[in-house]
Each structure stands twice: as C-alpha cells, then as structure tokens.
Design a protein around this motif. Structure first.
Motif, PDB file in Angstrom:
ATOM      1  N   ASP A  35      51.397  42.854  46.776  1.00  0.00           N
ATOM      2  CA  ASP A  35      51.041  43.799  45.726  1.00  0.00           C
ATOM      3  C   ASP A  35      49.925  44.728  46.182  1.00  0.00           C
ATOM      4  O   ASP A  35      49.248  44.487  47.188  1.00  0.00           O
ATOM      5  N   ASN A  36      49.712  45.783  45.401  1.00  0.00           N
ATOM      6  CA  ASN A  36      48.724  46.797  45.773  1.00  0.00           C
ATOM      7  C   ASN A  36      47.310  46.234  45.864  1.00  0.00           C
ATOM      8  O   ASN A  36      46.506  46.685  46.683  1.00  0.00           O
ATOM      9  N   THR A  37      46.985  45.266  45.010  1.00  0.00           N
ATOM     10  CA  THR A  37      45.637  44.696  45.043  1.00  0.00           C
ATOM     11  C   THR A  37      45.390  43.896  46.314  1.00  0.00           C
ATOM     12  O   THR A  37      44.233  43.653  46.676  1.00  0.00           O
ATOM     13  N   MET A  38      46.450  43.483  47.000  1.00  0.00           N
ATOM     14  CA  MET A  38      46.296  42.840  48.296  1.00  0.00           C
ATOM     15  C   MET A  38      46.380  43.841  49.439  1.00  0.00           C
ATOM     16  O   MET A  38      45.770  43.636  50.500  1.00  0.00           O
ATOM     17  N   LEU A  39      47.096  44.927  49.232  1.00  0.00           N
ATOM     18  CA  LEU A  39      47.225  45.930  50.289  1.00  0.00           C
ATOM     19  C   LEU A  39      46.005  46.845  50.365  1.00  0.00           C
ATOM     20  O   LEU A  39      45.654  47.326  51.452  1.00  0.00           O
ATOM     21  N   PHE A  40      45.353  47.087  49.229  1.00  0.00           N
ATOM     22  CA  PHE A  40      44.191  47.976  49.222  1.00  0.00           C
ATOM     23  C   PHE A  40      43.092  47.489  50.165  1.00  0.00           C
ATOM     24  O   PHE A  40      42.568  48.285  50.969  1.00  0.00           O
ATOM     25  N   PRO A  41      42.688  46.190  50.145  1.00  0.00           N
ATOM     26  CA  PRO A  41      41.682  45.741  51.116  1.00  0.00           C
ATOM     27  C   PRO A  41      42.129  45.905  52.557  1.00  0.00           C
ATOM     28  O   PRO A  41      41.306  46.212  53.432  1.00  0.00           O
ATOM     29  N   ALA A  90      37.054  38.040  37.644  1.00  0.00           N
ATOM     30  CA  ALA A  90      37.011  38.712  38.938  1.00  0.00           C
ATOM     31  C   ALA A  90      36.212  40.006  38.852  1.00  0.00           C
ATOM     32  O   ALA A  90      35.549  40.404  39.823  1.00  0.00           O
ATOM     33  N   PHE A  91      36.259  40.662  37.695  1.00  0.00           N
ATOM     34  CA  PHE A  91      35.567  41.949  37.556  1.00  0.00           C
ATOM     35  C   PHE A  91      34.055  41.825  37.724  1.00  0.00           C
ATOM     36  O   PHE A  91      33.463  42.576  38.512  1.00  0.00           O
ATOM     37  N   PRO A  92      33.342  40.920  37.002  1.00  0.00           N
ATOM     38  CA  PRO A  92      31.892  40.820  37.228  1.00  0.00           C
ATOM     39  C   PRO A  92      31.534  40.398  38.650  1.00  0.00           C
ATOM     40  O   PRO A  92      30.513  40.834  39.187  1.00  0.00           O
ATOM     41  N   SER A  93      32.364  39.565  39.272  1.00  0.00           N
ATOM     42  CA  SER A  93      32.095  39.160  40.656  1.00  0.00           C
ATOM     43  C   SER A  93      32.134  40.361  41.589  1.00  0.00           C
ATOM     44  O   SER A  93      31.236  40.553  42.429  1.00  0.00           O
ATOM     45  N   ILE A  94      33.170  41.192  41.436  1.00  0.00           N
ATOM     46  CA  ILE A  94      33.297  42.381  42.283  1.00  0.00           C
ATOM     47  C   ILE A  94      32.217  43.405  41.944  1.00  0.00           C
ATOM     48  O   ILE A  94      31.646  44.044  42.834  1.00  0.00           O
ATOM     49  N   LEU A  95      31.910  43.562  40.652  1.00  0.00           N
ATOM     50  CA  LEU A  95      30.907  44.540  40.224  1.00  0.00           C
ATOM     51  C   LEU A  95      29.533  44.204  40.780  1.00  0.00           C
ATOM     52  O   LEU A  95      28.835  45.079  41.323  1.00  0.00           O
ATOM     53  N   LEU A 135      37.231  39.576  47.614  1.00  0.00           N
ATOM     54  CA  LEU A 135      37.322  39.322  46.175  1.00  0.00           C
ATOM     55  C   LEU A 135      38.494  40.078  45.547  1.00  0.00           C
ATOM     56  O   LEU A 135      39.234  39.529  44.727  1.00  0.00           O
ATOM     57  N   ILE A 136      38.661  41.334  45.922  1.00  0.00           N
ATOM     58  CA  ILE A 136      39.790  42.110  45.400  1.00  0.00           C
ATOM     59  C   ILE A 136      41.110  41.483  45.838  1.00  0.00           C
ATOM     60  O   ILE A 136      42.048  41.342  45.049  1.00  0.00           O
ATOM     61  N   TYR A 137      41.168  41.111  47.096  1.00  0.00           N
ATOM     62  CA  TYR A 137      42.372  40.482  47.647  1.00  0.00           C
ATOM     63  C   TYR A 137      42.665  39.151  46.954  1.00  0.00           C
ATOM     64  O   TYR A 137      43.812  38.848  46.618  1.00  0.00           O
ATOM     65  N   THR A 176      30.471  44.266  52.249  1.00  0.00           N
ATOM     66  CA  THR A 176      31.710  45.035  52.414  1.00  0.00           C
ATOM     67  C   THR A 176      32.924  44.117  52.585  1.00  0.00           C
ATOM     68  O   THR A 176      33.953  44.291  51.910  1.00  0.00           O
ATOM     69  N   VAL A 177      32.809  43.136  53.473  1.00  0.00           N
ATOM     70  CA  VAL A 177      33.920  42.197  53.645  1.00  0.00           C
ATOM     71  C   VAL A 177      34.099  41.359  52.389  1.00  0.00           C
ATOM     72  O   VAL A 177      35.228  41.074  51.964  1.00  0.00           O
ATOM     73  N   GLY A 178      32.988  40.967  51.751  1.00  0.00           N
ATOM     74  CA  GLY A 178      33.071  40.152  50.544  1.00  0.00           C
ATOM     75  C   GLY A 178      33.794  40.850  49.412  1.00  0.00           C
ATOM     76  O   GLY A 178      34.602  40.229  48.699  1.00  0.00           O
ATOM     77  N   ILE A 179      33.544  42.140  49.208  1.00  0.00           N
ATOM     78  CA  ILE A 179      34.235  42.884  48.146  1.00  0.00           C
ATOM     79  C   ILE A 179      35.731  42.947  48.426  1.00  0.00           C
ATOM     80  O   ILE A 179      36.563  42.748  47.526  1.00  0.00           O
ATOM     81  N   MET A 180      36.101  43.208  49.672  1.00  0.00           N
ATOM     82  CA  MET A 180      37.523  43.257  50.008  1.00  0.00           C
ATOM     83  C   MET A 180      38.195  41.906  49.775  1.00  0.00           C
ATOM     84  O   MET A 180      39.326  41.830  49.274  1.00  0.00           O
TER      85      MET A 180
END
Length: 746
Positions: free
Chosen positions: A544-550, A41-46, A108-110, A102-106
C-alpha cells in the motif's frame, strides 16, 4: 542560538508521554483504547516529526557556528563524590538525532500499515516510542553513568521488540540470546566506567578527557591497567554493534517485525556501539594498543560478515550479516583514527540499509499472500524470484539500495566507503587488501539477494512448502509460461467475466475463489484455486501507499545524502558540509579537517573500487541470473555442492565456502559446546555435589539421630523404674571412673 540549546533537554522526553498514554490506556481502558488503535500512530509520528524539526535546527546551528553546548546540574553532591546529569549537544549528537528521527518517522509510517492486522499493534507503538526515548537519552548524555543508564534501557527495548512475537519459540529464543550476549558486553562496559572513574575521579566527558590526557602526558598512569579499562569499555561497543566475537545475536534478531530490523538493527541501536567509540575516541586515541585492537576487530568483522552473508537463504538474515560487515567498516575507520570517514559511512549506510530492510518487508508482505505468515517460507529467497512485474516500486527502490551498498556512484555509500578504503592503504596494506576484497564480496552477495528475490520465475510454484519438487500446486507463471509439471508452456488467458476462469492447454481448469476475493477486494491481486485440490492461491501484490511512501523518501536520501561529504573548492571556500559539521569534534581530536579533494586522485582510486564492485555484480549475475526458462532460480552455490568422491578443486572450494557460510562459521556451535556445554556440565557437577555430598551429610545426620532414637525407645518400654535404673547405672559408672582416675592420679 543560546535559547535553542537551552530547550534541547526536551528531546529525550518528547516521545515518552505517547508510550505512557498507550500503556495506561491498555491497562485501564483496554476496549476503548483498542477500538481507536489506528489513531495512536498519529501522535507517535507527530511527536517524532517535531523532534526532527528541532534536531534539524540544532544541526544547522552546529554547521554554522561549529560550537559545543553542554548543560549539567548536580544530582548528588558530597565532599568526595559528585554526580551530575545533563545533556551535550555537539556534531556527533546532532548527527545521531537526525538519523534517529528521520529513519524513525519513516519506520512509524511504514509500521502503521505493516502491523495493521497484528493484535499487538498498540504494544508495538508503545515499545517504539519508549525505544526512541531511550535512544535520544543515550546520544544526548553528558557523562558515562548517564550513557550506561540509557544503554541498558535501549537493550531492554531491543529485548522487547526482538521478542515481540514471543509466542513463537524462535522469537523467544532470539530475544533471550540478544539479551544474554549484550549482558556480556555491558558488564565489561560497567567495569570500564568504574575503572576510569578510579583513574580520573570523574564521569563527565570533558573532565575525563582533560584529566586523562594530562595523566598520560605526565606518565602518571599504569599502562596495562589503563589498556584493560579501555578494552572493557570497548567490549560494550563490540556487543551492541555486533562485532566479532559477540555478533551472534544479530542474525537471530531478525525474528522481530521487519520495521524493527530497519530501525534498531540497521540505523540506530547497532549504531550505538559506533556512537560510543566515536564519543570516547579522544580517550582511546592516546592508547595505541586499543586503537590497533579496535581496527583489528573491525577488519575481522568486515570479512566475517561478508562471508557469512554469501549462502544465507533468509533475506533478512542476509541483510543482517551485511549490516554486521558495514559496521565493521565503521569500526575499522575509527580504529584508524578516521573519525570523519566512520561517521560519514554511518550516515550513508543508515539510510541505504533502512531502505533495504523496509524493501524486504514489502517483499515479505507480498510473499505472505502466497504462503501465509511463515518466516521460513515468506522470507526464503529460494522460494522467491520473478517479483519484478508485481512489485515494481519495491523492486526499483531495493535495487537502488543494493547499488548504494555495493559502492556504485553516485549513490550514497560510494562516497563514504571509498573514503574508508583509501584510508586503509595509509594504515595497513594487509587491512587494505582485505577491505577491498570484501567490497567485491559485498557487491556479490547483495546482487545475489536482489537476483534471487526479483529476477527469474516465482519459485514457490516449483516447490511445495516442505521443499519437495513436483508439487500438484499449480498456478499461472508470471512470465506467461507454464511453470509446473503437467501444464503446457504456452497458454492463453480467456476473457474474465463474473465466473472468472483460467484455461490452459491442459486438462486442469482454474476458477477464482469469490470468498477469498471478497475478503481481499482492497488488494490488487488475483486469487485462483486448484479445482482438483481446492487450494487457494494469490499472486504477489505491491504494498500500500503508506508502505511505499517511506521507501520513496529513503530512495531520495540514498541518492543525495552522499553529497554531504563531497568536498569542493570554489573561490577558496571549502563547501564540504560534513567537515564543517564535524569541525569541533575533529579539533578535539587534534586532527585536520579534510581538504578539498584532488579530483585526479579521487577518480584514480574510485576506478579501482568501482571495478571491484562491478566484478562482484557481474559474477553474481553470471551465477544467479536465469538464462533458460527451465532454470528454477535455485541457489547456485547449493547446486554446485556435490557429494561423492569425484569432486574437482573448484567444487571443493565452493563446498567449504558454502558450509562455512551456512553454518555461521561454526561459531555458534563452538559457543554451544565450549561455553554453554561447560556451564551446563559445571551446573550438573554442582547439583551432584549438592545432592550427594552436602545434602548427603545433612540427611545422614538426620538418619543417625532417627536410628538412635528408635533404638533407645525399645529398652525403656515406657516404664519409669527402667529409666531410673538406667540413669543410676550410668551415674554409678561415671562416679566409679572418676574415683578410679583420682586414685591412679595420686
């Protein structure tokens, strides 16, 4: 600045290596790749973050310089034919790049948390990376052939992502339905591209627009043929953006994972149809019949999507019909020539709808605690309600997204939708009435979704999973009151110790399930078990926070992105960022940029639109907000539908409206009977002709030869003398006939 544009070719290819590496790793080193799967997930988001930074830089250059940059190189070159590939950076491209990144990054994190326990986690991220590559290639394309190639790749990715859980029959059927429906539009798109190449001799947008406008100006084209080719081009946009009559695939596409609904079916892929029409608007705008046709399809889709959302029980399907209706607003604006209004609503709607879809995913994630993974239960709003105290962050973000889509100021969609509504009065009063009435319907069904989901009591307690009432599956009411038969409304919660138990003023006692609780110790919810039936039960919990952050980031976009299109006039300087951004494209359409608004006119129009929205909200609150504690928060439209001969006029209207919405306006049934049934009947007829006529003739000849051989083998009986006798007899008879014919001829 020139150097920045020169490196824009990297954008479409940036996410591709991640997708390829995941695929190669799964093929060659499956065990090692799966062991470190959460690291992918990290390289995809990066990578997508780097593209977002680069796209932001391009957007700033577009706003400051108002320029268009295009770079092409020849792929095939002949005396009569030339095909070039390249990329085009203009305001439309930069807007789409910002939305996708912008939507894509959110998303991916979610998705990192939402799909964490799914066996297809790596496959999901590989599909997402390839989808973003296809979408980047689509929006940066410099000609129609290049657009068509990436158009098909986007459709393929949509097929894979909708059918991500392909072992489930509904998901497999949904992806096939989306694929076939989009093939209808894509075939029209291909024919339209070839038709305009025949007319102009070019696929490049710049040359295509210039040559075609000259032909129109000199009256050197066949108007019916041009109109037909333009309608075929528009067919591709109809299918991709789920416009009537090719909208039927969108609600079924909700069978895919919820992050896909947020990315593809709210902000990017369905927006590809809007992008195509906006890109080709200089072509369409000189064909009046096509512009009228686009606006007609838009207004039909606006009303149809809103009415079909009224009685949906699945939260994602209701949001899907909402997306369909809002895309209709954008198509209506493009058909009216309101280029700026359409793109403004594209921006605001993308963030608000992505917020709503991700919020619905958080709700579904919580409901799965109660019912396990089952879309017909975890996504059913009739089984929800009373989630406010358990998912407060999700509830607040969902409420803000709902208010934005309803058109409540100062949230994002208010500014763009109000602009479209005002433009419809100048175009057609009939269209304006429909558009404004639909704005009220939007507020009604969106607050219906919100109230059924978050307000009242948790309805899963009132029904068992088959939909029957009076279930023996009891739990604690989140409102501090009993919620099932056999439990006193007043209860007290005893002190919880190592042997945690809940005691009610009833004969039943509930104890916590230690095994289930240990498995879910990271989850902040309570597990209890019915001691009589040993059925575990859990409260809903916040994601979880990784879903709430987006969700929180998209809330900021929903609050402030509308300021891009608010025109102010300060010391003679127009501070409307969106108008500056779109200036090159607006000039290409020979239109004027939006002047600074007259605030008196603005507030006068806004009062009317906001009043309609509030009317829809109040009506939804009256029908769906529980007033009495005994109210089970069931769908009131459903409860109003009565059977029997004694029904008043109001009940009949509600009955017709409910049936219309619940049965998808009977359009799917019509297609099933007219098209699917007709094709099936034709296939059966051809099968009958093939088996009985074509095969029958062939088989008959074979049987005749077989019988002739069988008949001839018995007289000879294998004796040479018999064969010689027959042979000489036939020869003699032939000689006699020939000699006799010769005598008579003389």
């Amino acid at each position: 600045m020139e150097q920045t544009y020169q490196y824009a070719w990297i954008i479409p290819f940036a996410p591709l290596p991640v997708s390829m590496l995941i695929g190669v790793g799964l093929l060659l080193f499956p065990t090692a790749t799966k062991n470190i799967r959460r690291m992918w997930a990290f390289p995809s988001i990066l990578v997508l973050s780097m593209v977002m930074i680069f796209s932001t830089n391009l957007s700033i250059l577009q706003i400051n310089s108002s320029s268009i940059y295009q770079y092409v190189w020849s792929w095939t070159l002949d005396n009569d034919f030339s095909l070039e590939f390249g990329y085009l950076i203009d305001p439309l491209t930069s807007i789409m790049l910002m939305l996708i990144t912008t939507v894509g990054i959110m998303v991916l994190i979610y998705s990192d948390n939402y799909m964490a326990h799914d066996q297809g986690y790596l496959r999901f991220f590989a599909y997402l990376s390839f989808f973003t590559t296809s979408m980047f290639g689509l929006v940066t394309s410099s000609n129609l052939i290049q657009i068509y190639i990436f158009w098909e790749l986007v459709g393929m990715c949509s097929y894979l992502l909708i059918g991500f859980w392909f072992t489930r029959p509904p998901a497999a059927n949904a992806c096939q339905k989306a694929f076939v429906t989009n093939r209808v539009g894509d075939f029209g798109l291909l024919l339209g591209i070839l038709g305009f190449y025949w007319i102009t001799g070019s696929f490049e947008f710049r040359d295509l627009f210039e040559i075609f406008n000259n032909l129109i100006y000199n009256n050197e084209v066949n108007s019916p043929f041009v109109t037909l080719c333009a309608a075929l081009l528009f067919a591709g946009a109809i299918a991709k953006s789920a416009q009537f009559p090719l909208h039927i695939w969108l609600p079924d596409a909700m069978e895919g994972p919820t992050p896909i609904s947020a990315l593809i079916h709210a902000a990017t892929m369905v927006a590809a149809g809007i992008f195509l029409v906006a890109r080709l608007l200089p072509l369409f705008i000189v064909i009046p019949y096509i512009m009228n046709f686009i606006s007609l399809i838009g207004i039909i889709t606006v009303l149809l999507g809103a009415t079909l959302a009224l009685a949906q029980k699945d939260i994602k399907r209701a949001l899907a019909y909402s997306t369909m209706s809002q895309l209709g607003y954008m198509m209506l604006a493009l058909g009216m020539g309101s280029y700026r209004s359409a793109l403004f609503h594209l921006i605001t709607h993308a963030y608000s709808k992505a917020l709503l879809f991700l919020g619905s995913g958080s709700v579904i994630h919580s409901m799965e605690t109660l019912v396990g993974y089952s879309p017909d239960k975890s996504q059913n709003m009739v089984l929800m309600g009373g989630l406010t105290k358990h998912v407060p962050i999700t509830k607040t973000s969902f409420l803000l997204g709902t208010l934005s889509l309803c058109g409540i100021p100062p949230l994002a969609c208010f500014w763009s939708k109000d602009e479209i509504l005002n433009d419809t009065w100048l175009y057609s009063p009939i269209f304006a009435i429909i558009a404004w009435a639909t704005a009220g319907l939007t507020a009604f069904y969106m607050f219906r979704i919100y109230l059924l989901t978050f307000e009242g009591h948790l309805n899963i307690h009132f029904q068992n999973y088959s939909g029957k009432q009076n279930t023996s599956f009891y739990s604690i009411s989140i409102w501090g009151k009993g919620c099932s038969k056999g439990i006193n409304k007043n209860f007290r919660l005893l002190k919880m110790n190592n042997n945690e138990s809940f005691s009610f003023f009833s004969k039943k006692t509930y104890r916590s399930d230690e095994n289930v609780r240990k498995k879910n110790r990271e989850r902040p919810f309570i597990n209890i078990v019915d001691c009589e039936n040993q059925k575990p039960f859990s409260y809903p919990y916040e994601s979880d926070n990784t879903m709430l952050f987006p969700l929180l980031v998209l809330v900021l976009f929903t609050l402030f992105v509308g300021s891009l299109g608010i025109p102010f006039n300060q010391e003679g300087t127009d501070l409307d960022i969106l108008s500056k951004w779109l200036a090159p494209s607006i000039n290409l359409l020979h239109q004027k940029s939006k002047d600074s608004m007259d605030w008196y006119e603005f507030f006068k129009d806004a009062i009317f639109s906001v009043s309609i929205a509030y009317f829809g909200i109040i009506l939804a609150s009256f029908l769906y907000k529980p007033i009495y504690s005994s109210f089970k928060n069931f769908d009131l439209i459903n409860s109003f539908v009565k059977t029997g001969p004694k029904r008043n006029f109001w009940d009949q209207i509600l009955n017709v409206l409910y049936d219309w919405s619940a049965n998808r306006a009977y359009i799917d049934r019509f297609y099933a009977r007219v098209f699917t049934g007709a094709i099936k009947g034709f296939a059966q007829l051809t099968d009958l002709l093939d088996r009985r006529v074509i095969d029958g003739i062939t088989n008959s000849i074979g049987v005749m030869i077989f019988l002739l051989g069988e008949g001839m083998k018995y007289p000879g009986r294998g004796r040479i003398s018999s064969y010689l006798f027959v042979y000489f007899s036939c020869v003699s008879i032939s000689i006699i006939f020939v000699f006799q014919s010769f005598i008579f001829s003389r």
